[in-house]
Design an enzyme around this catalytic site. Structure first.
Site, PDB file in Angstrom:
ATOM      1  CB  CYS A  81      -3.872  -2.730   5.389  1.00 55.34           C
ATOM      2  SG  CYS A  81      -3.451  -3.451   3.711  1.00 55.34           S
ATOM      3  CG  HIS A 134      -3.314  -0.003   1.682  1.00 59.78           C
ATOM      4  ND1 HIS A 134      -2.329  -0.179   3.183  1.00 59.78           N
ATOM      5  CD2 HIS A 134      -3.453   1.110   1.590  1.00 59.78           C
ATOM      6  CE1 HIS A 134      -2.777   0.426   3.959  1.00 59.78           C
ATOM      7  NE2 HIS A 134      -3.417   1.690   3.170  1.00 59.78           N
ATOM      8  CG  ASN A 146     -15.878  12.892  -7.910  1.00 64.70           C
ATOM      9  OD1 ASN A 146     -16.832  12.638  -7.378  1.00 64.70           O
ATOM     10  ND2 ASN A 146     -16.127  13.563  -8.888  1.00 64.70           N
TER      11      ASN A 146
END
Length: 180
Positions: A81, A134, A146
């Site tokens: 990641c 992550h 949101n």
């Protein structure tokens, strides 16, 4: 007869003017709808947003969709990641840090209401406990709910786009950072 004829001409002109005003109003709203990602913050925020640079960043990120996940890999054919995010930003000559924790610490904290396309988003992972584990890059933001979508290197599916409402990510979301 002449009197009625002049009224109908005047009424027609009024209707035509009204139609033009409605069309201009609709065009203005259509234009705003096309650029609503620019209207998240105050005037200073609007002026600091570089849409061309963000589009280049996103083009680079999306060019790696489907690349496989490999722990510790920094690309360009396989990523973890933080390797993915650092590689993508590196292609734009921005050094954001090597690990997800480093990227979280080095970049500017922002509120969820300030989030824009191209910002970094952080999550915990099963191995990180409550800490950062992550990271991904914001693709799109829906300010009314949101929520956001983000592109990242998933351990199971490689580089892909996910939604912040996905159960796994909704429970693990920590916060967002802006790269300057």
């Amino acid at each position: 007869m002449l009197f009625l004829s002049s009224l109908s001409t005047t009424d027609a002109k009024r209707k035509k003017t009204h139609v033009r005003k409605v069309q201009k109003t609709e065009e203005r709203y259509i234009e705003i709808d096309n650029f609503d990602f620019l209207y998240n913050g105050g005037e200073a925020e609007l002026n600091s947003y570089d849409a061309v640079a963000v589009n280049d960043l996103m083009d680079e990120a999306f060019s790696h969709i489907g690349a496989r996940y490999r722990s510790g890999s920094k690309g360009p054919y396989a990523f973890d990641c933080s390797g993915f995010t650092s590689y993508v930003f590196g292609q734009m000559n921005k050094q954001i840090g090597c690990s997800s924790r480093d990227q979280y610490a080095k970049n500017t904290p922002i509120k969820n209401s300030e989030m824009q396309r191209g910002d970094l988003v952080f999550f915990t992972s099963p191995s990180s406990g409550r800490g950062v584990g992550h990271v991904g890059i914001v693709v799109d933001v829906d300010p009314s709910t949101n929520t956001f979508t983000f592109i990242h290197a998933s351990t199971k599916e490689g580089v892909k786009v996910s939604n912040s409402t996905d159960g796994y990510y909704a429970r693990r979301y920590i916060g967002a950072r802006r790269v300057k």
